[in-house]
Motif scaffolding. Structure first.
Motif, mmCIF file in Angstrom:
data_model
loop_
_atom_site.group_PDB
_atom_site.id
_atom_site.type_symbol
_atom_site.label_atom_id
_atom_site.label_comp_id
_atom_site.label_asym_id
_atom_site.label_seq_id
_atom_site.Cartn_x
_atom_site.Cartn_y
_atom_site.Cartn_z
ATOM 1 N N PRO A 184 0.992 -1.324 -0.211
ATOM 2 C CA PRO A 184 -0.004 -0.311 0.011
ATOM 3 C C PRO A 184 0.941 1.045 0.439
ATOM 4 O O PRO A 184 2.104 1.497 0.722
ATOM 5 N N ALA A 185 0.380 2.434 -0.740
ATOM 6 C CA ALA A 185 1.188 3.571 -0.575
ATOM 7 C C ALA A 185 0.192 4.387 -0.632
ATOM 8 O O ALA A 185 -1.202 4.060 -1.187
ATOM 9 N N GLN A 186 0.529 6.321 -0.720
ATOM 10 C CA GLN A 186 -0.530 6.765 -0.733
ATOM 11 C C GLN A 186 -0.858 7.684 -1.898
ATOM 12 O O GLN A 186 0.785 8.649 -1.935
ATOM 13 N N LYS A 187 -1.116 6.932 -3.145
ATOM 14 C CA LYS A 187 -0.749 7.638 -4.409
ATOM 15 C C LYS A 187 -1.076 8.636 -4.941
ATOM 16 O O LYS A 187 -2.538 8.934 -4.684
ATOM 17 N N ASP B 116 9.476 7.848 10.820
ATOM 18 C CA ASP B 116 8.413 7.590 10.528
ATOM 19 C C ASP B 116 6.988 8.330 10.476
ATOM 20 O O ASP B 116 6.985 8.579 11.980
ATOM 21 N N THR B 117 5.962 8.251 9.663
ATOM 22 C CA THR B 117 4.716 8.866 10.016
ATOM 23 C C THR B 117 3.804 7.607 9.971
ATOM 24 O O THR B 117 3.569 6.822 8.983
ATOM 25 N N PRO B 118 2.644 7.533 10.920
ATOM 26 C CA PRO B 118 1.507 6.746 11.172
ATOM 27 C C PRO B 118 0.880 7.276 9.862
ATOM 28 O O PRO B 118 0.537 7.737 9.089
ATOM 29 N N ALA B 119 0.411 6.035 9.559
ATOM 30 C CA ALA B 119 -0.179 5.242 8.528
ATOM 31 C C ALA B 119 -1.819 6.233 8.535
ATOM 32 O O ALA B 119 -2.296 7.236 6.959
ATOM 33 N N GLN B 120 -2.239 6.917 9.376
ATOM 34 C CA GLN B 120 -3.328 7.713 9.457
ATOM 35 C C GLN B 120 -3.524 9.188 9.335
ATOM 36 O O GLN B 120 -3.982 10.029 8.277
ATOM 37 N N LEU C 11 4.216 7.261 -11.762
ATOM 38 C CA LEU C 11 3.842 7.420 -9.959
ATOM 39 C C LEU C 11 4.073 8.032 -9.623
ATOM 40 O O LEU C 11 5.401 8.048 -9.032
ATOM 41 N N ALA C 12 3.710 9.450 -8.382
ATOM 42 C CA ALA C 12 4.105 10.176 -6.716
ATOM 43 C C ALA C 12 2.821 9.576 -5.961
ATOM 44 O O ALA C 12 2.208 9.352 -6.396
ATOM 45 N N PHE C 13 3.730 9.465 -4.922
ATOM 46 C CA PHE C 13 3.162 8.524 -4.131
ATOM 47 C C PHE C 13 3.904 9.698 -2.636
ATOM 48 O O PHE C 13 5.252 9.476 -2.078
ATOM 49 N N LEU C 14 3.464 9.509 -1.667
ATOM 50 C CA LEU C 14 4.200 10.182 -0.289
ATOM 51 C C LEU C 14 4.973 9.218 -0.051
ATOM 52 O O LEU C 14 5.037 8.033 0.418
ATOM 53 N N ASP C 15 6.300 9.520 0.898
ATOM 54 C CA ASP C 15 6.461 8.906 1.573
ATOM 55 C C ASP C 15 7.099 8.576 2.264
ATOM 56 O O ASP C 15 6.106 9.219 3.664
ATOM 57 N N ILE C 16 7.091 6.939 3.189
ATOM 58 C CA ILE C 16 6.842 7.133 4.721
ATOM 59 C C ILE C 16 7.645 7.549 5.614
ATOM 60 O O ILE C 16 7.421 7.622 6.637
#
Length: 131
Positions: A14-17, A112-116, A25-30
């Motif tokens: 999963p990723a924040q696309k 590290d950033t929480p998924a929410q 593709l551009a997505f948020l870095d976790i």
């Protein structure tokens, strides 16, 4: 060997696309350096930016540019910095980092950033991309 980023492209991880077309593709870095830190990748798995074929290389920054206004709007940053390090994952990638000063580009600040929190940021950026 399939890279982590290819697995994201294929939906296995999963990723924040934020934005996607048939080539990029551009997505948020976790592990963002700053909120809104985005990775932009070609879908073609290739390790090194400067050995990409010319058409793929030529399209990478114009695609990344499409994300920048939304990052600026959502984060309120002065600029979006661009960085290419290329050592973290063996798949060409460009970092877009919302910044107000040069020290904002320091990868020592990555956390590290929480998924929410990533999901909330992703929603805001996607909404800004629609306008």
């Amino acid at each position: 060997m399939t890279t982590l980023f290819t697995r994201i492209i294929q939906g296995e991880i999963p990723a924040q696309k934020l934005l996607e077309d048939e080539h990029y593709l551009a997505f948020l870095d976790i592990r963002p350096v700053r909120p809104g830190h985005t990775l932009v990748i070609p879908k073609k798995e290739h390790d090194y930016l400067f050995t990409l074929d010319d058409p793929t290389l030529a399209g990478l920054l114009p695609f990344a540019k499409r994300v920048v206004p939304a990052l600026e709007k959502v984060t309120g940053c002065k600029r979006v910095g661009v960085m290419v390090a290329g050592l973290e994952v063996p798949h060409t990638h460009v970092h877009l980092i919302p910044m107000n000063a040069i020290p904002d580009l320091n990868f020592a600040h990555a956390t590290d950033t929480p998924a929410q929190d990533l999901a909330a940021m992703g929603e805001q950026i996607r909404a800004a991309l629609q306008h």
